[in-house]
Design an enzyme around this catalytic site. Sequence first.
Site, mmCIF file in Angstrom:
data_model
loop_
_atom_site.group_PDB
_atom_site.id
_atom_site.type_symbol
_atom_site.label_atom_id
_atom_site.label_comp_id
_atom_site.label_asym_id
_atom_site.label_seq_id
_atom_site.Cartn_x
_atom_site.Cartn_y
_atom_site.Cartn_z
ATOM 1 N N CYS A 117 38.376 -77.252 80.924
ATOM 2 C CA CYS A 117 39.403 -78.045 81.607
ATOM 3 C C CYS A 117 39.655 -77.475 82.996
ATOM 4 C CB CYS A 117 40.706 -78.076 80.808
ATOM 5 S SG CYS A 117 41.551 -76.485 80.739
ATOM 6 N N CYS B 86 40.370 -73.743 83.486
ATOM 7 C CA CYS B 86 39.222 -72.837 83.508
ATOM 8 C C CYS B 86 38.748 -72.636 84.952
ATOM 9 C CB CYS B 86 38.082 -73.402 82.669
ATOM 10 S SG CYS B 86 38.476 -73.597 80.932
ATOM 11 N N CYS C 57 -5.210 -74.893 75.862
ATOM 12 C CA CYS C 57 -5.206 -74.243 74.545
ATOM 13 C C CYS C 57 -4.248 -73.058 74.567
ATOM 14 C CB CYS C 57 -6.607 -73.784 74.156
ATOM 15 S SG CYS C 57 -7.246 -72.475 75.234
ATOM 16 N N CYS D 116 -4.627 -70.329 77.181
ATOM 17 C CA CYS D 116 -4.042 -70.575 78.512
ATOM 18 C C CYS D 116 -2.635 -69.992 78.560
ATOM 19 C CB CYS D 116 -3.998 -72.073 78.803
ATOM 20 S SG CYS D 116 -5.614 -72.864 78.856
ATOM 21 N N ASP E 294 33.168 -92.091 122.749
ATOM 22 C CA ASP E 294 32.409 -91.817 123.954
ATOM 23 C C ASP E 294 31.741 -93.138 124.340
ATOM 24 O OD1 ASP E 294 30.995 -90.376 125.973
ATOM 25 O OD2 ASP E 294 29.244 -90.400 124.662
ATOM 26 N N ASP F 68 27.988 -88.793 120.096
ATOM 27 C CA ASP F 68 26.601 -88.603 119.676
ATOM 28 C C ASP F 68 26.318 -87.183 119.232
ATOM 29 O OD1 ASP F 68 26.605 -87.245 122.047
ATOM 30 O OD2 ASP F 68 25.292 -88.632 123.110
ATOM 31 N N ASP G 150 29.482 -84.196 123.246
ATOM 32 C CA ASP G 150 30.814 -84.509 122.730
ATOM 33 C C ASP G 150 31.294 -83.456 121.731
ATOM 34 O OD1 ASP G 150 30.936 -87.035 124.097
ATOM 35 O OD2 ASP G 150 29.540 -87.806 122.611
#
Length: 917
Positions: free
Chosen positions: A130, A133, A201, A204, A602, A801, A805
């Site tokens: 909850c 916690c 197999c 491996c 701007d 942009d 700015d």
Amino acid sequence: MTEQAILEEKVIQVYGMSCEHCVNHVTKILEKFPSVEHVQVSLAESKASFDWDPLQVNMADIRKEIEEAGYSLEKPADEQVDQEKTENNSKNLEKLEDVVGVNPSLIPIKSVISGAETLKQQLKISGMSCANCALTIEKGLKTMPGVKTVAVNFASEKLTVEIDPFVVKEQDLLAKIKDLGYTAQSEDSGKQQFKVDGMTCTNCALAIEKKLGGTQGVQKVAVNFASETVAVEFDPGLVTMQEIFDQVRDAGYTPIENKAEKQDDHTALKQRNWLIFSAVLSLPIMPLMYLPMGRPVMYTILAMATLIQFTAGWTFYRGAYHALKNRSANMDVLVALGITAAYGYSLMTTLHMFFPTLFFEGPNFFDTSALLITFVRFGKYLEAKAKGRAGQALKRLLELQADKARMLVNGEEREVAASDLKIGDIVIVKSGERIPLDGEIVEGQASIDEAMVTGESIPVDKGMGDPVIGATINRSGSIKVRTTKIGKDTVLSGIIKMVEDAQGVKPPIQRLADTISNYFVPTVVAISLITFVVWYFMLQSTFVFAFTATIAVLVIACPCALGLATPTAIMVGSGIGLNRGILFKSAAGLEGIAHLQVIGFDKTGTLTKGNPEVTDIIPYALYSKQDVLKIAGAGENPSIHPLAQAVVAEAKKELLAIQDVTDYSEEGGYGVTCAFEGQTLLIGNIKLMHLHDVDVKEAEQDFERLAEAGKTTSFVALGGRVIGLIALADVVKESTKEAIDRLHQLGLKTFMITGDNKKVAHMVGEQVGIDEVIAEILPQDKINIIKKYQDQGFKVAMVGDGINDAPALAQSDIGIAIGSGTDVAKETGDVVLVRNDLLDVERAIRLGRKTLSKIKQNLFWALVYNTIGIPIAAGVLYPLTGELLPPEWAGLAMAFSSVSVVTSSLMLRRYDKRLES
């Protein structure tokens, strides 16, 4: 050849650049000057190099343009101080070597420098039940030295923490979290599991185990051939997961990286399995309770209830223990108290049958405790499923990452894992395939679907030299792409990191829920005790009656609903924005944008397109508009000046043939002269006409009218006579006026700040309907305009942009960077709009308002549920109904309250389609 010979190489320092946008901006500034060629700008070295003719360009003009854009040719004072500090630290290191005899190159310089950098980390937390916690973890970590900030998102189970890496390590955080009773895992956690492709197999599997077992730092390896999985335990300080993957590949197999959502699926699956287990054991208890209570029946009920109590119910005891150990209380405490009271009382009344002198007689509640555990488990399962859906947008983005790539090696195609690619590798991307990583097209043309970044459904045509983004789809054509970014530097990784950060930080409104949660459990325990006292001692009810009401109060109360109210709404809201190319950098930004009252823009590149375009062509004599444009296009074609290129672009747009000219020459501050079909062609300002004795009386009136409108106008003269005027301007974007109108409809005041002259600024302002226009302002003075509105008590946003700015975006309450494209992760601002569309500003504000409204709605219902539910459980309706709420049904109500809050947040997804309207 003669022109090339007089160009000189020039190198200048440029300070203040912070990203690739800045590099591009400085490059464009330099390229617009006549004779400036081969511009190279380095962000790392803070310098620009180019070829130029000093006779045509004044260095003072270059300095002025660069400084007006927000950069500097002199090193800022604070950088000089930093450099001096670094030099001093180097001297300190030398002294340190003399004292302790240690090579200073072996000591990290940051460990000597005071004020170490802050490191931000995210960890996956498991074991929370909850909101309390989450608060327990936050409080516990905040007591650790070196921990700056802590935020735990209960809904996404993520911990975001800022630490001083020279004071506290990740291992210390993990140890502390474990001590608090929870488990945490990071990307480089020392215990991982992943899939492996290529095993044929069991040998491996043994080969992989042997290979990894001999790797330094790997402590334990287990390979499951049947499921094709590898479980590995390792020391993150000695070996990384990437190095482990490299070892697996070296052994001849392909490791498959885990996706984050698999952990969420595992959590839901685990909750489902416990639910089934609980239900299978608890449901048979109910009919048994109605049979005559002989010893065989009692033995059966006791055995089944005990098994459920200390298996499926054990998680509540464990959570309650850790909560109380940390001097806090959570939902586990309430559930543990409820099931213990029901089970304990039932156990004593059952034992009375065997030991009548030691225990008391009475009914048992084994069905109550068992069903209570089952219903709470049911709620946790639904909650896990719902929380997984809340973060679906981010998961879908993670799924977009390509697993494999076709790498070109010595002219041959080779299929490799996308994570194996390095910068500079060439990959082939065919039609229908995903581009594996960010790069640049070196061969071919394609139509690229970038909807995952921009939200635009229409593919973008791209060719050689164009950048492409990893995970976007090649819809048509075959291309070769050179990889330019890998790992966490890619656009997709940047977006994912940004969204994760936004979901990992708490918005201010969450403080209310946290404050209530702090006092919630102790208050509920107190109410349950009062309930027992009132019914048993004051109203003289039976013990069983009062006891039942007490248990019901304990288990109906739900702090989880309060904890889930805010983060689930934030997850869904930021996910909707992600799908639309609207990225919120923090949850505070998502909430803050909803409170805006004033919004500033701007002009250049924000309200306007940022590039000059041909707006008017006025022909004279027997020439048509097409004739004037064709001739002007031919004359301007050799030039790299932005105005010249705009004329050429317009001619190409009209599909006019661009002819070659001879004797081409640029005259700085005037225009160009050349020969077109044997006649002298002049394109430039009125000074150029006067210089060559060209009569302009016929065009003078039109010229003044266009100049009055704020347009840059060029005369076009052929054979000593004016044949036309071409006017250019930075035109307003198509969506600007509609966006401003929509913002006004939302009740926002608008203003525009620009360094342009007042005449041009006011014309643009009138054209789009801006409320206030502030012109002829330097970039550094934009901050004062923002402050002026803030001093009047307004919440202010600034849209720009993200380049020059940056100061204004930082000063505003909410900074909105627009048109960022692929540099989203580097933008200044609280909100990043990937598309260059001003309508997204209005959409972002509407989304913020809707998300905040949903958060308030969730908090309201969570509070109302507890306010109404607790009195009902306590028995206030008993005089009217004659019935008490059974504890097991109270537990089910508690479970559904959490689910209802998450479901309410999920309903926010329906707002996605309405954003377009």
